[in-house]
Design a protein around this motif. Sequence first.
Motif, PDB file in Angstrom:
ATOM      1  N   UNK A 107       0.810  -1.232   0.000  1.00 24.00           N
ATOM      2  CA  UNK A 107       0.000   0.000   0.000  1.00 24.00           C
ATOM      3  C   UNK A 107       0.838   1.274   0.000  1.00 24.00           C
ATOM      4  N   UNK A 108       1.883   1.286   0.804  1.00 18.11           N
ATOM      5  CA  UNK A 108       2.735   2.483   0.884  1.00 18.11           C
ATOM      6  C   UNK A 108       3.463   2.723  -0.434  1.00 18.11           C
ATOM      7  N   UNK A 109       3.978   1.642  -1.020  1.00 19.45           N
ATOM      8  CA  UNK A 109       4.719   1.753  -2.270  1.00 19.45           C
ATOM      9  C   UNK A 109       3.822   2.226  -3.408  1.00 19.45           C
ATOM     10  N   UNK A 110       2.633   1.643  -3.521  1.00 16.72           N
ATOM     11  CA  UNK A 110       1.732   2.005  -4.618  1.00 16.72           C
ATOM     12  C   UNK A 110       1.236   3.436  -4.473  1.00 16.72           C
ATOM     13  N   UNK A 111       0.938   3.859  -3.259  1.00 17.58           N
ATOM     14  CA  UNK A 111       0.511   5.262  -3.053  1.00 17.58           C
ATOM     15  C   UNK A 111       1.605   6.222  -3.521  1.00 17.58           C
ATOM     16  N   UNK A 112       2.836   5.926  -3.153  1.00 19.45           N
ATOM     17  CA  UNK A 112       3.950   6.812  -3.508  1.00 19.45           C
ATOM     18  C   UNK A 112       4.157   6.831  -5.015  1.00 19.45           C
ATOM     19  N   UNK A 160      18.373  -9.278  -8.970  1.00 18.34           N
ATOM     20  CA  UNK A 160      17.604  -8.979  -7.763  1.00 18.34           C
ATOM     21  C   UNK A 160      18.337  -7.982  -6.879  1.00 18.34           C
ATOM     22  N   UNK A 161      17.557  -7.414  -5.958  1.00 20.15           N
ATOM     23  CA  UNK A 161      18.096  -6.463  -4.987  1.00 20.15           C
ATOM     24  C   UNK A 161      17.312  -6.611  -3.689  1.00 20.15           C
ATOM     25  N   UNK A 162      18.020  -6.787  -2.590  1.00 21.21           N
ATOM     26  CA  UNK A 162      17.335  -6.864  -1.289  1.00 21.21           C
ATOM     27  C   UNK A 162      16.782  -5.487  -0.930  1.00 21.21           C
ATOM     28  N   UNK A 163      15.512  -5.450  -0.534  1.00 21.40           N
ATOM     29  CA  UNK A 163      14.888  -4.156  -0.233  1.00 21.40           C
ATOM     30  C   UNK A 163      14.566  -3.971   1.245  1.00 21.40           C
ATOM     31  N   UNK A 164      14.334  -5.050   1.988  1.00 25.57           N
ATOM     32  CA  UNK A 164      14.227  -4.946   3.433  1.00 25.57           C
ATOM     33  C   UNK A 164      14.291  -6.339   4.040  1.00 25.57           C
ATOM     34  N   UNK A 286      11.975   3.791 -12.981  1.00 25.97           N
ATOM     35  CA  UNK A 286      11.362   4.726 -12.040  1.00 25.97           C
ATOM     36  C   UNK A 286      10.774   3.997 -10.838  1.00 25.97           C
ATOM     37  N   UNK A 287      10.147   2.833 -11.086  1.00 27.21           N
ATOM     38  CA  UNK A 287       9.572   2.069  -9.987  1.00 27.21           C
ATOM     39  C   UNK A 287      10.668   1.615  -9.021  1.00 27.21           C
ATOM     40  N   UNK A 292      13.330   1.987  -3.676  1.00 24.49           N
ATOM     41  CA  UNK A 292      14.546   2.022  -2.863  1.00 24.49           C
ATOM     42  C   UNK A 292      14.854   3.406  -2.299  1.00 24.49           C
ATOM     43  N   UNK A 293      13.960   4.353  -2.526  1.00 21.11           N
ATOM     44  CA  UNK A 293      14.241   5.745  -2.145  1.00 21.11           C
ATOM     45  C   UNK A 293      14.226   5.944  -0.640  1.00 21.11           C
ATOM     46  N   UNK A 294      13.214   5.385   0.032  1.00 24.72           N
ATOM     47  CA  UNK A 294      13.042   5.632   1.457  1.00 24.72           C
ATOM     48  C   UNK A 294      13.804   4.634   2.305  1.00 24.72           C
TER      49      UNK A 294
END
Length: 304
Positions: A107-112, A160-164, A286-287, A292-294
């Motif tokens: 939800x947070x990712x899609x809103x942003x 791939x990239x680890x995101x959290x 862009x996605x 990975x921005x925050x």
Amino acid sequence: MNLEQMRYIVVLAEELHFGRTARRLGLQQPTLSQQVRKLEDELGVSLFDRTTREVSITAAGESFVAEARRALHHVERAQLTARQTGRGDVGELSLGFVGSAVPELIPRLLRRFRRVYPGVELQVRELPSARQIDELLAGRIDVGILHALNEREIPEGLTSQEIFRDVLVAALPRRHPLAPTSPLPTSKLAGEPFIMFPRHMGPALHDRITSLTRAAGFEVRVSQEAGHMQTIIGLVAAEVGVSVVPRTMAALRQPGVEFRQLTPKPEPLPIQFVWRRGETSPVVRNFRTILTKDSPLPRGRVDG
């Protein structure tokens, strides 16, 4: 005939004065007159009647200007669309994700992403990790969010990239005798009926859970299988059995379920962002930037 000549004719039709038109276009008046005459010669008709005192548009000129305006509008729209597509401002993106990412990350990712790129059409699909790999390789989704695979399990065509990082916790029916125990020794779950997903749907997470229980001295006794995390949590609430799930599932606040930290503390559970190797789509780029921005995702609350 070229686009510049069409613009000259449209502006001249608005001004009906060669001097004002030339100034507006940033041209010398003789150059403008030459270009208008050249186009008229090419068309074989007069677009304007000129006298020493005034300029008026002919019927042929009016017809030409109407079509020229439409053509110029289409050209401008094509230029804008090309620029937007090249920047990734418009387009489509198909996202696969595991159920444990739903409560907080998705939800947070899609809103942003929608806020920054409202012109991109998003398609989202909840898919097990293994299915996402197949869909990525087949080109049916563009990117995936899944439980970490080791390097040997990532096909050559993907990166791939680890995101959290998440962690495994116990999910217990609220009235279960072990529900008040916090933290809960994993060994206490020995002999309990487990609700699990089939291994082929998410081998990385499945193996992480079974390795955890084996380290505690027992094998999982599966009493019920379910394909989605939300379904597993619902079955726990129905007192069908217990489960071990990613901590993010605690954010669902499912009535009738208690989430408990396990001891010894399990190893972190990496979550990966996966995409096709060599991907050139600006929308995917862009996605990935937005994702990975925050800072890492806040963890779901456990034990009250």
